[in-house]
Motif scaffolding. Structure first.
Motif, mmCIF file in Angstrom:
data_model
loop_
_atom_site.group_PDB
_atom_site.id
_atom_site.type_symbol
_atom_site.label_atom_id
_atom_site.label_comp_id
_atom_site.label_asym_id
_atom_site.label_seq_id
_atom_site.Cartn_x
_atom_site.Cartn_y
_atom_site.Cartn_z
ATOM 1 N N GLU A 188 -11.957 -85.646 -73.668
ATOM 2 C CA GLU A 188 -11.725 -85.905 -72.247
ATOM 3 C C GLU A 188 -12.139 -84.705 -71.402
ATOM 4 N N ALA A 189 -11.861 -83.495 -71.910
ATOM 5 C CA ALA A 189 -12.300 -82.299 -71.182
ATOM 6 C C ALA A 189 -13.825 -82.238 -71.116
ATOM 7 N N THR A 190 -14.471 -82.593 -72.236
ATOM 8 C CA THR A 190 -15.935 -82.616 -72.256
ATOM 9 C C THR A 190 -16.468 -83.670 -71.299
ATOM 10 N N LEU A 191 -15.765 -84.824 -71.239
ATOM 11 C CA LEU A 191 -16.193 -85.894 -70.332
ATOM 12 C C LEU A 191 -16.088 -85.431 -68.880
ATOM 13 N N GLU A 192 -15.013 -84.746 -68.559
ATOM 14 C CA GLU A 192 -14.874 -84.239 -67.191
ATOM 15 C C GLU A 192 -15.988 -83.252 -66.870
ATOM 16 N N LEU A 193 -16.299 -82.394 -67.829
ATOM 17 C CA LEU A 193 -17.380 -81.433 -67.611
ATOM 18 C C LEU A 193 -18.723 -82.138 -67.474
ATOM 19 N N GLY A 212 -22.560 -92.294 -72.524
ATOM 20 C CA GLY A 212 -22.358 -92.173 -73.967
ATOM 21 C C GLY A 212 -21.080 -91.425 -74.293
ATOM 22 N N ASN A 213 -20.833 -90.352 -73.546
ATOM 23 C CA ASN A 213 -19.598 -89.587 -73.742
ATOM 24 C C ASN A 213 -18.374 -90.439 -73.424
ATOM 25 N N LYS A 214 -18.472 -91.267 -72.360
ATOM 26 C CA LYS A 214 -17.338 -92.092 -71.964
ATOM 27 C C LYS A 214 -17.034 -93.159 -73.030
ATOM 28 N N VAL A 215 -18.079 -93.721 -73.632
ATOM 29 C CA VAL A 215 -17.877 -94.715 -74.697
ATOM 30 C C VAL A 215 -17.129 -94.094 -75.869
ATOM 31 N N VAL A 216 -17.514 -92.897 -76.240
ATOM 32 C CA VAL A 216 -16.858 -92.219 -77.360
ATOM 33 C C VAL A 216 -15.398 -91.929 -77.029
ATOM 34 N N VAL A 217 -15.125 -91.483 -75.786
ATOM 35 C CA VAL A 217 -13.746 -91.169 -75.395
ATOM 36 C C VAL A 217 -12.880 -92.412 -75.443
ATOM 37 N N ASP A 218 -13.392 -93.527 -74.918
ATOM 38 C CA ASP A 218 -12.605 -94.762 -74.939
ATOM 39 C C ASP A 218 -12.352 -95.237 -76.367
ATOM 40 N N SER A 219 -13.322 -95.086 -77.249
ATOM 41 C CA SER A 219 -13.149 -95.485 -78.649
ATOM 42 C C SER A 219 -12.087 -94.624 -79.327
ATOM 43 N N ILE A 220 -12.129 -93.339 -79.054
ATOM 44 C CA ILE A 220 -11.146 -92.445 -79.659
ATOM 45 C C ILE A 220 -9.747 -92.743 -79.127
ATOM 46 N N ARG A 221 -9.672 -93.110 -77.837
ATOM 47 C CA ARG A 221 -8.365 -93.445 -77.262
ATOM 48 C C ARG A 221 -7.757 -94.651 -77.994
ATOM 49 N N ALA A 222 -8.568 -95.634 -78.344
ATOM 50 C CA ALA A 222 -8.084 -96.793 -79.103
ATOM 51 C C ALA A 222 -7.654 -96.374 -80.511
ATOM 52 N N MET A 223 -8.412 -95.458 -81.113
ATOM 53 C CA MET A 223 -8.049 -94.991 -82.450
ATOM 54 C C MET A 223 -6.736 -94.226 -82.426
ATOM 55 N N VAL A 224 -6.502 -93.461 -81.371
ATOM 56 C CA VAL A 224 -5.254 -92.709 -81.263
ATOM 57 C C VAL A 224 -4.063 -93.649 -81.182
ATOM 58 N N ALA A 225 -4.230 -94.774 -80.474
ATOM 59 C CA ALA A 225 -3.144 -95.760 -80.410
ATOM 60 C C ALA A 225 -2.824 -96.303 -81.795
#
Length: 464
Positions: A188-193, A212-225
Protein backbone atom coordinates in the motif's frame (compact mmCIF):
# COMPACT_ATOMS: atom_id res chain seq x y z
CA UNK A 1 -12.14 -17.80 30.92
CA UNK A 2 -11.80 -15.23 28.18
CA UNK A 3 -9.66 -17.18 25.75
CA UNK A 4 -9.67 -14.46 23.13
CA UNK A 5 -7.31 -12.41 25.31
CA UNK A 6 -5.49 -15.33 26.98
CA UNK A 7 -2.05 -16.54 25.96
CA UNK A 8 -0.75 -19.99 26.80
CA UNK A 9 2.64 -21.60 26.49
CA UNK A 10 3.06 -25.01 24.88
CA UNK A 11 3.59 -26.65 28.27
CA UNK A 12 0.38 -25.10 29.63
CA UNK A 13 -1.59 -26.25 26.59
CA UNK A 14 -0.29 -29.81 26.99
CA UNK A 15 -1.08 -29.83 30.72
CA UNK A 16 -4.64 -28.63 30.12
CA UNK A 17 -5.14 -31.16 27.32
CA UNK A 18 -3.97 -34.05 29.48
CA UNK A 19 -6.44 -32.93 32.13
CA UNK A 20 -9.50 -32.11 30.02
CA UNK A 21 -9.21 -34.06 26.77
CA UNK A 22 -11.89 -36.77 26.88
CA UNK A 23 -9.60 -39.39 25.35
CA UNK A 24 -7.46 -39.37 28.49
CA UNK A 25 -10.09 -40.51 31.05
CA UNK A 26 -11.37 -43.13 28.61
CA UNK A 27 -7.93 -44.74 28.43
CA UNK A 28 -7.56 -44.53 32.22
CA UNK A 29 -10.86 -46.35 32.68
CA UNK A 30 -9.52 -49.08 30.40
CA UNK A 31 -6.50 -49.41 32.70
CA UNK A 32 -8.76 -49.66 35.75
CA UNK A 33 -10.79 -52.38 34.02
CA UNK A 34 -7.62 -54.32 33.23
CA UNK A 35 -6.42 -53.96 36.83
CA UNK A 36 -9.76 -55.34 38.06
CA UNK A 37 -9.48 -58.29 35.68
CA UNK A 38 -5.95 -58.98 36.93
CA UNK A 39 -7.18 -59.02 40.52
CA UNK A 40 -9.95 -61.40 39.47
CA UNK A 41 -7.31 -63.79 38.11
CA UNK A 42 -5.29 -63.53 41.33
CA UNK A 43 -8.36 -64.41 43.41
CA UNK A 44 -8.08 -67.99 42.16
CA UNK A 45 -5.07 -68.52 44.43
CA UNK A 46 -7.10 -67.81 47.55
CA UNK A 47 -9.47 -70.22 49.29
CA UNK A 48 -13.12 -69.68 48.53
CA UNK A 49 -15.30 -69.46 51.67
CA UNK A 50 -19.08 -69.22 51.40
CA UNK A 51 -21.76 -68.98 54.07
CA UNK A 52 -25.30 -70.07 53.43
CA UNK A 53 -28.31 -69.94 55.69
CA UNK A 54 -32.00 -70.58 55.37
CA UNK A 55 -35.28 -70.70 57.29
CA UNK A 56 -37.90 -73.21 56.27
CA UNK A 57 -41.40 -74.02 57.44
CA UNK A 58 -43.28 -77.09 56.24
CA UNK A 59 -46.98 -77.87 56.30
CA UNK A 60 -46.34 -80.66 58.76
CA UNK A 61 -43.65 -82.59 60.54
CA UNK A 62 -41.74 -84.89 58.21
CA UNK A 63 -41.85 -88.46 59.46
CA UNK A 64 -40.78 -92.05 58.82
CA UNK A 65 -43.06 -95.08 59.30
CA UNK A 66 -41.77 -98.53 60.15
CA UNK A 67 -44.29 -100.85 58.47
CA UNK A 68 -46.02 -103.44 60.69
CA UNK A 69 -45.43 -107.21 60.28
CA UNK A 70 -46.24 -110.65 61.80
CA UNK A 71 -43.71 -113.01 63.38
CA UNK A 72 -44.49 -116.78 63.39
CA UNK A 73 -43.08 -118.59 66.45
CA UNK A 74 -42.98 -122.46 66.07
CA UNK A 75 -43.82 -124.92 68.90
CA UNK A 76 -40.93 -125.65 71.20
CA UNK A 77 -40.11 -127.71 74.35
CA UNK A 78 -37.67 -126.64 76.98
CA UNK A 79 -36.52 -128.10 80.35
CA UNK A 80 -36.78 -126.10 83.57
CA UNK A 81 -34.39 -127.02 86.37
CA UNK A 82 -35.85 -126.51 89.85
CA UNK A 83 -33.25 -126.28 92.62
CA UNK A 84 -33.51 -128.52 95.76
CA UNK A 85 -35.80 -127.43 98.52
CA UNK A 86 -38.49 -125.98 96.30
CA UNK A 87 -40.54 -129.01 95.39
CA UNK A 88 -38.56 -131.60 97.22
CA UNK A 89 -35.34 -132.36 98.87
CA UNK A 90 -33.55 -132.86 95.58
CA UNK A 91 -33.39 -130.97 92.25
CA UNK A 92 -36.15 -131.62 89.79
CA UNK A 93 -36.16 -131.17 85.94
CA UNK A 94 -39.57 -130.44 84.43
CA UNK A 95 -40.23 -130.35 80.65
CA UNK A 96 -42.26 -127.33 79.43
CA UNK A 97 -43.93 -127.27 75.99
CA UNK A 98 -44.84 -124.00 74.17
CA UNK A 99 -47.43 -124.26 71.38
CA UNK A 100 -46.93 -122.42 68.00
CA UNK A 101 -48.12 -118.80 67.98
CA UNK A 102 -48.21 -115.60 65.83
CA UNK A 103 -47.06 -112.11 67.11
CA UNK A 104 -48.40 -109.01 65.27
CA UNK A 105 -46.14 -105.84 65.20
CA UNK A 106 -48.13 -102.63 64.46
CA UNK A 107 -46.92 -99.67 62.26
CA UNK A 108 -44.55 -97.31 64.08
CA UNK A 109 -44.54 -93.56 63.22
CA UNK A 110 -41.30 -91.65 63.86
CA UNK A 111 -41.32 -87.84 63.57
CA UNK A 112 -38.04 -86.56 62.09
CA UNK A 113 -38.15 -82.75 62.33
CA UNK A 114 -40.35 -79.95 63.54
CA UNK A 115 -42.22 -77.73 61.05
CA UNK A 116 -39.78 -74.81 61.60
CA UNK A 117 -36.10 -75.28 60.74
CA UNK A 118 -33.13 -72.89 60.58
CA UNK A 119 -29.92 -73.96 58.86
CA UNK A 120 -26.50 -72.40 58.55
CA UNK A 121 -23.33 -73.72 56.90
CA UNK A 122 -19.83 -72.50 56.13
CA UNK A 123 -18.19 -74.08 53.08
CA UNK A 124 -14.49 -73.96 52.13
CA UNK A 125 -12.90 -74.83 48.79
CA UNK A 126 -9.20 -74.33 48.09
CA UNK A 127 -7.78 -75.34 44.73
CA UNK A 128 -4.38 -76.93 45.35
CA UNK A 129 -3.42 -78.10 41.84
CA UNK A 130 -4.91 -77.09 38.48
CA UNK A 131 -2.26 -77.99 35.92
CA UNK A 132 -1.31 -74.36 35.21
CA UNK A 133 -4.79 -72.94 34.64
CA UNK A 134 -4.50 -70.14 37.20
CA UNK A 135 -0.97 -69.26 36.13
CA UNK A 136 -2.12 -68.95 32.53
CA UNK A 137 -5.04 -66.74 33.51
CA UNK A 138 -2.71 -64.60 35.61
CA UNK A 139 -0.32 -64.16 32.67
CA UNK A 140 -3.21 -63.18 30.40
CA UNK A 141 -4.62 -60.64 32.84
CA UNK A 142 -1.19 -59.18 33.60
CA UNK A 143 -0.48 -58.84 29.88
CA UNK A 144 -3.90 -57.27 29.40
CA UNK A 145 -3.05 -54.74 32.09
CA UNK A 146 0.26 -53.93 30.41
CA UNK A 147 -1.49 -53.55 27.06
CA UNK A 148 -4.02 -51.18 28.62
CA UNK A 149 -1.21 -49.12 30.15
CA UNK A 150 0.54 -48.91 26.79
CA UNK A 151 -2.73 -47.90 25.13
CA UNK A 152 -3.12 -45.15 27.74
CA UNK A 153 0.48 -44.09 27.11
CA UNK A 154 -0.18 -44.05 23.37
CA UNK A 155 -3.27 -41.92 23.96
CA UNK A 156 -1.20 -39.49 26.01
CA UNK A 157 1.44 -39.32 23.27
CA UNK A 158 -1.25 -38.76 20.64
CA UNK A 159 -2.77 -35.93 22.68
CA UNK A 160 0.64 -34.32 23.15
CA UNK A 161 1.44 -34.73 19.45
CA UNK A 162 -1.90 -33.23 18.42
CA UNK A 163 -1.57 -30.28 20.80
CA UNK A 164 2.03 -29.61 19.80
CA UNK A 165 1.22 -29.83 16.10
CA UNK A 166 -1.84 -27.60 16.49
CA UNK A 167 0.01 -25.17 18.77
CA UNK A 168 2.78 -24.59 16.25
CA UNK A 169 0.20 -24.63 13.46
CA UNK A 170 -1.49 -21.73 15.23
CA UNK A 171 1.88 -19.98 15.54
CA UNK A 172 2.44 -20.52 11.80
CA UNK A 173 -1.01 -19.18 10.99
CA UNK A 174 -0.30 -16.12 13.10
CA UNK A 175 3.08 -15.63 11.39
CA UNK A 176 1.55 -15.91 7.93
CA UNK A 177 -1.24 -13.53 8.92
CA UNK A 178 1.28 -11.01 10.23
CA UNK A 179 3.44 -11.52 7.13
CA UNK A 180 0.41 -10.84 4.94
CA UNK A 181 -0.43 -7.66 6.86
CA UNK A 182 3.19 -6.45 6.66
CA UNK A 183 3.31 -7.20 2.95
CA UNK A 184 0.00 -5.44 2.42
CA UNK A 185 1.27 -2.43 4.35
CA UNK A 186 4.42 -2.18 2.24
CA UNK A 187 2.50 -2.69 -0.98
CA UNK A 188 0.00 0.00 0.00
CA UNK A 189 2.89 2.36 0.74
CA UNK A 190 4.39 1.50 -2.65
CA UNK A 191 1.00 2.08 -4.28
CA UNK A 192 0.75 5.52 -2.70
CA UNK A 193 4.24 6.34 -3.92
CA UNK A 194 3.42 5.01 -7.38
CA UNK A 195 0.22 7.06 -7.49
CA UNK A 196 2.06 10.16 -6.39
CA UNK A 197 4.82 9.67 -8.98
CA UNK A 198 2.25 8.91 -11.70
CA UNK A 199 0.18 12.02 -10.96
CA UNK A 200 3.25 14.22 -10.77
CA UNK A 201 4.24 12.97 -14.22
CA UNK A 202 7.83 12.27 -13.34
CA UNK A 203 8.05 10.02 -16.34
CA UNK A 204 9.40 6.99 -14.50
CA UNK A 205 5.92 5.65 -13.62
CA UNK A 206 2.98 5.46 -15.99
CA UNK A 207 -0.65 4.47 -15.57
CA UNK A 208 -0.04 0.80 -16.35
CA UNK A 209 2.47 0.65 -13.49
CA UNK A 210 -0.06 2.20 -11.17
CA UNK A 211 -2.90 -0.13 -12.23
CA UNK A 212 -0.66 -3.19 -12.03
CA UNK A 213 0.41 -2.21 -8.53
CA UNK A 214 -3.23 -1.65 -7.53
CA UNK A 215 -4.25 -5.12 -8.79
CA UNK A 216 -1.53 -6.73 -6.69
CA UNK A 217 -2.55 -4.73 -3.59
CA UNK A 218 -6.20 -5.72 -3.92
CA UNK A 219 -5.24 -9.38 -4.39
CA UNK A 220 -3.05 -9.33 -1.32
CA UNK A 221 -5.83 -7.67 0.68
CA UNK A 222 -8.10 -10.64 -0.17
CA UNK A 223 -5.36 -13.07 0.81
CA UNK A 224 -4.92 -11.32 4.15
CA UNK A 225 -8.62 -11.80 4.88
CA UNK A 226 -8.18 -15.53 4.24
CA UNK A 227 -5.08 -15.64 6.43
CA UNK A 228 -7.01 -13.91 9.20
CA UNK A 229 -9.76 -16.55 9.12
CA UNK A 230 -7.11 -19.30 9.14
CA UNK A 231 -5.51 -17.70 12.18
CA UNK A 232 -8.83 -17.62 14.04
CA UNK A 233 -9.68 -21.24 13.20
CA UNK A 234 -6.21 -22.43 14.15
CA UNK A 235 -6.63 -20.99 17.65
CA UNK A 236 -10.09 -22.57 17.88
CA UNK A 237 -8.66 -25.93 16.79
CA UNK A 238 -6.00 -25.67 19.49
CA UNK A 239 -8.70 -25.10 22.11
CA UNK A 240 -10.59 -28.12 20.81
CA UNK A 241 -7.56 -30.43 21.15
CA UNK A 242 -7.08 -29.08 24.66
CA UNK A 243 -10.56 -30.30 25.55
CA UNK A 244 -12.11 -26.84 25.79
CA UNK A 245 -15.50 -25.75 24.50
CA UNK A 246 -16.03 -24.93 20.84
CA UNK A 247 -16.70 -21.36 21.94
CA UNK A 248 -13.14 -21.03 23.27
CA UNK A 249 -9.98 -20.07 21.41
CA UNK A 250 -6.38 -20.12 22.61
CA UNK A 251 -3.60 -17.77 21.60
CA UNK A 252 -0.05 -19.21 21.74
CA UNK A 253 2.42 -17.16 23.72
CA UNK A 254 5.12 -17.83 21.09
CA UNK A 255 5.19 -15.50 18.11
CA UNK A 256 7.63 -17.58 16.09
CA UNK A 257 8.67 -21.21 15.80
CA UNK A 258 12.03 -21.81 17.41
CA UNK A 259 14.36 -24.12 15.54
CA UNK A 260 16.20 -26.59 17.78
CA UNK A 261 18.02 -29.02 15.48
CA UNK A 262 18.60 -32.54 16.79
CA UNK A 263 21.68 -34.63 16.15
CA UNK A 264 19.96 -37.90 15.25
CA UNK A 265 21.74 -41.19 14.62
CA UNK A 266 19.56 -43.57 12.66
CA UNK A 267 21.16 -46.81 13.84
CA UNK A 268 21.01 -45.98 17.54
CA UNK A 269 17.44 -44.73 17.26
CA UNK A 270 16.12 -47.80 15.45
CA UNK A 271 18.05 -50.12 17.75
CA UNK A 272 16.43 -48.74 20.91
CA UNK A 273 13.09 -47.54 19.55
CA UNK A 274 11.41 -50.87 20.32
CA UNK A 275 11.92 -50.32 24.05
CA UNK A 276 9.91 -47.08 23.98
CA UNK A 277 7.41 -47.61 21.15
CA UNK A 278 3.89 -48.15 22.58
CA UNK A 279 2.81 -50.38 19.70
CA UNK A 280 5.84 -52.62 20.23
CA UNK A 281 5.12 -52.85 23.96
CA UNK A 282 1.50 -53.73 23.26
CA UNK A 283 2.62 -56.42 20.81
CA UNK A 284 4.87 -57.96 23.46
CA UNK A 285 1.99 -57.85 25.92
CA UNK A 286 -0.20 -59.60 23.36
CA UNK A 287 2.41 -62.34 22.88
CA UNK A 288 2.68 -62.87 26.64
CA UNK A 289 -1.12 -63.06 26.84
CA UNK A 290 -1.12 -65.65 24.07
CA UNK A 291 1.45 -67.69 26.02
CA UNK A 292 -0.78 -67.52 29.08
CA UNK A 293 -3.77 -68.60 27.00
CA UNK A 294 -1.79 -71.57 25.67
CA UNK A 295 -0.86 -72.57 29.23
CA UNK A 296 -4.52 -72.31 30.29
CA UNK A 297 -5.67 -74.47 27.38
CA UNK A 298 -3.07 -77.14 28.16
CA UNK A 299 -4.35 -77.34 31.74
CA UNK A 300 -7.56 -78.87 30.38
CA UNK A 301 -5.77 -82.24 30.20
CA UNK A 302 -4.47 -82.05 33.77
CA UNK A 303 -6.22 -83.21 36.96
CA UNK A 304 -7.49 -80.76 39.54
CA UNK A 305 -7.12 -81.25 43.26
CA UNK A 306 -8.93 -79.16 45.84
CA UNK A 307 -9.26 -79.08 49.60
CA UNK A 308 -12.91 -79.00 50.64
CA UNK A 309 -14.50 -78.53 54.04
CA UNK A 310 -17.83 -77.68 55.63
CA UNK A 311 -19.20 -76.67 59.02
CA UNK A 312 -22.98 -76.79 59.57
CA UNK A 313 -25.51 -76.10 62.28
CA UNK A 314 -29.26 -76.77 62.28
CA UNK A 315 -31.84 -75.43 64.69
CA UNK A 316 -35.03 -77.50 65.20
CA UNK A 317 -37.27 -77.64 68.26
CA UNK A 318 -37.94 -81.39 68.00
CA UNK A 319 -35.77 -83.53 70.28
CA UNK A 320 -36.25 -86.83 68.47
CA UNK A 321 -35.97 -88.25 64.98
CA UNK A 322 -33.20 -86.44 63.12
CA UNK A 323 -33.04 -83.63 65.68
CA UNK A 324 -30.20 -85.14 67.69
CA UNK A 325 -26.97 -83.52 68.79
CA UNK A 326 -25.03 -85.62 66.33
CA UNK A 327 -27.20 -84.49 63.41
CA UNK A 328 -27.81 -80.83 64.27
CA UNK A 329 -24.16 -79.80 64.10
CA UNK A 330 -20.98 -81.13 62.61
CA UNK A 331 -18.18 -80.65 60.14
CA UNK A 332 -16.45 -82.43 57.29
CA UNK A 333 -13.11 -82.07 55.47
CA UNK A 334 -11.44 -83.85 52.61
CA UNK A 335 -9.69 -83.75 49.26
CA UNK A 336 -11.49 -83.67 45.94
CA UNK A 337 -9.94 -84.68 42.64
CA UNK A 338 -11.20 -84.27 39.09
CA UNK A 339 -9.43 -86.13 36.28
CA UNK A 340 -10.45 -85.48 32.64
CA UNK A 341 -10.69 -88.72 30.69
CA UNK A 342 -12.13 -87.86 27.27
CA UNK A 343 -13.71 -84.63 25.98
CA UNK A 344 -14.07 -85.37 22.29
CA UNK A 345 -10.68 -83.76 21.46
CA UNK A 346 -11.99 -80.40 22.65
CA UNK A 347 -8.91 -79.53 24.72
CA UNK A 348 -6.53 -80.72 22.01
CA UNK A 349 -8.07 -78.37 19.46
CA UNK A 350 -8.14 -75.50 21.93
CA UNK A 351 -4.40 -76.00 22.40
CA UNK A 352 -3.84 -76.06 18.64
CA UNK A 353 -5.81 -72.83 18.24
CA UNK A 354 -3.90 -71.10 21.06
CA UNK A 355 -0.54 -72.21 19.65
CA UNK A 356 -1.45 -70.98 16.16
CA UNK A 357 -2.51 -67.63 17.62
CA UNK A 358 0.84 -67.33 19.40
CA UNK A 359 2.79 -68.05 16.22
CA UNK A 360 0.65 -65.55 14.32
CA UNK A 361 1.48 -62.81 16.83
CA UNK A 362 5.19 -63.65 16.59
CA UNK A 363 5.03 -63.26 12.82
CA UNK A 364 3.19 -59.94 13.19
CA UNK A 365 5.89 -58.81 15.61
CA UNK A 366 8.51 -59.31 12.90
CA UNK A 367 6.44 -57.21 10.51
CA UNK A 368 6.01 -54.54 13.18
CA UNK A 369 9.76 -54.51 13.77
CA UNK A 370 10.42 -53.80 10.12
CA UNK A 371 7.62 -51.24 10.01
CA UNK A 372 8.94 -49.31 13.01
CA UNK A 373 12.45 -49.32 11.57
CA UNK A 374 11.22 -48.06 8.21
CA UNK A 375 9.05 -45.39 9.83
CA UNK A 376 11.89 -44.13 12.03
CA UNK A 377 14.23 -44.11 9.04
CA UNK A 378 11.75 -42.09 7.00
CA UNK A 379 11.28 -39.55 9.80
CA UNK A 380 15.02 -39.18 10.45
CA UNK A 381 15.85 -38.76 6.76
CA UNK A 382 13.03 -36.25 6.33
CA UNK A 383 14.10 -34.36 9.47
CA UNK A 384 17.68 -34.09 8.24
CA UNK A 385 16.47 -32.84 4.88
CA UNK A 386 14.14 -30.34 6.55
CA UNK A 387 17.00 -29.07 8.71
CA UNK A 388 18.99 -28.36 5.56
CA UNK A 389 15.97 -26.65 4.02
CA UNK A 390 15.66 -24.47 7.10
CA UNK A 391 19.24 -23.19 6.69
CA UNK A 392 18.73 -22.57 2.97
CA UNK A 393 15.37 -20.83 3.29
CA UNK A 394 16.65 -18.68 6.15
CA UNK A 395 19.56 -17.51 4.02
CA UNK A 396 17.18 -16.93 1.08
CA UNK A 397 14.78 -14.96 3.28
CA UNK A 398 17.56 -12.71 4.55
CA UNK A 399 18.69 -12.07 0.96
CA UNK A 400 15.08 -11.39 -0.12
CA UNK A 401 14.63 -8.87 2.69
CA UNK A 402 17.83 -7.09 1.72
CA UNK A 403 16.85 -7.16 -1.98
CA UNK A 404 13.41 -5.71 -1.22
CA UNK A 405 14.90 -2.95 0.92
CA UNK A 406 17.38 -1.97 -1.82
CA UNK A 407 14.66 -1.91 -4.50
CA UNK A 408 12.40 0.25 -2.32
CA UNK A 409 15.21 2.76 -1.76
CA UNK A 410 16.06 2.81 -5.44
CA UNK A 411 12.38 3.24 -6.36
CA UNK A 412 12.04 6.27 -4.10
CA UNK A 413 14.98 7.82 -5.90
CA UNK A 414 13.62 6.91 -9.34
CA UNK A 415 16.34 4.33 -9.96
CA UNK A 416 14.14 1.23 -10.14
CA UNK A 417 11.07 0.13 -12.03
CA UNK A 418 7.71 -0.41 -10.37
CA UNK A 419 7.67 -4.01 -11.50
CA UNK A 420 11.02 -4.66 -9.82
CA UNK A 421 9.79 -3.29 -6.49
CA UNK A 422 6.58 -5.31 -6.59
CA UNK A 423 8.49 -8.44 -7.55
CA UNK A 424 11.00 -7.94 -4.73
CA UNK A 425 8.21 -7.48 -2.19
CA UNK A 426 6.33 -10.56 -3.41
CA UNK A 427 9.49 -12.69 -3.45
CA UNK A 428 10.26 -11.67 0.13
CA UNK A 429 6.76 -12.68 1.21
CA UNK A 430 6.90 -16.03 -0.61
CA UNK A 431 10.38 -16.90 0.67
CA UNK A 432 9.46 -15.85 4.22
CA UNK A 433 6.27 -17.95 4.10
CA UNK A 434 8.28 -20.88 2.80
CA UNK A 435 10.80 -20.47 5.61
CA UNK A 436 8.05 -20.32 8.24
CA UNK A 437 6.50 -23.48 6.77
CA UNK A 438 9.84 -25.32 6.85
CA UNK A 439 10.26 -24.38 10.53
CA UNK A 440 6.77 -25.73 11.21
CA UNK A 441 7.46 -28.91 9.25
CA UNK A 442 10.52 -29.56 11.38
CA UNK A 443 8.72 -29.31 14.73
CA UNK A 444 5.82 -31.34 13.28
CA UNK A 445 8.22 -34.12 12.27
CA UNK A 446 9.87 -34.02 15.68
CA UNK A 447 6.45 -34.38 17.26
CA UNK A 448 5.70 -37.31 14.94
CA UNK A 449 8.99 -38.90 15.94
CA UNK A 450 8.06 -38.53 19.61
CA UNK A 451 4.82 -40.35 18.89
CA UNK A 452 6.68 -43.16 17.12
CA UNK A 453 9.53 -43.83 19.52
CA UNK A 454 8.27 -42.15 22.69
CA UNK A 455 9.28 -38.88 24.28
CA UNK A 456 11.65 -40.65 26.67
CA UNK A 457 14.00 -41.85 23.96
CA UNK A 458 13.89 -38.58 22.04
CA UNK A 459 14.70 -36.63 25.22
CA UNK A 460 17.68 -38.92 25.82
CA UNK A 461 18.92 -38.48 22.27
CA UNK A 462 18.44 -34.73 22.48
CA UNK A 463 20.45 -34.62 25.70
CA UNK A 464 17.55 -33.28 27.76
Amino acid sequence: MNSANSEYSLESCIAIALEKNQQQPASQFAVEMAEAQHRQALSGYWPQVNFSGAYRRTDGRPNFIFSGDSIELPASTSVINIPPGVLGPGPISLPVSVPPQTIDIPDFNVELLDEDSVTGSLELQWLLFDGGMRKGLREQSRSGLEAAKQAARLTELEIIESVKRTYYGSVLASQLHQLGKDTLGRMEATLELTESMYKEGAGVVNKTDYLGNKVVVDSIRAMVATLNSNDIMARAALANYMGLSWRESVTPVDTEIKHNPLDLNLESMVGTAYRFNPDWARMEAGINAAKGNLRTRKSGNMPRIALVGEVHRYWNSLDSGLSTDENLEGWSAGLGIEVPIFDGYLTRNKVRHARAKLEQLKSQQILLSEGIGLQVRHLVVTLNATAEQYVSTKSAMESAIENRDLNERAYRNGLAETEDVIQAQLIESLISAQHFRVAYDYVRLVSKLELTIGRELLDQLAGL
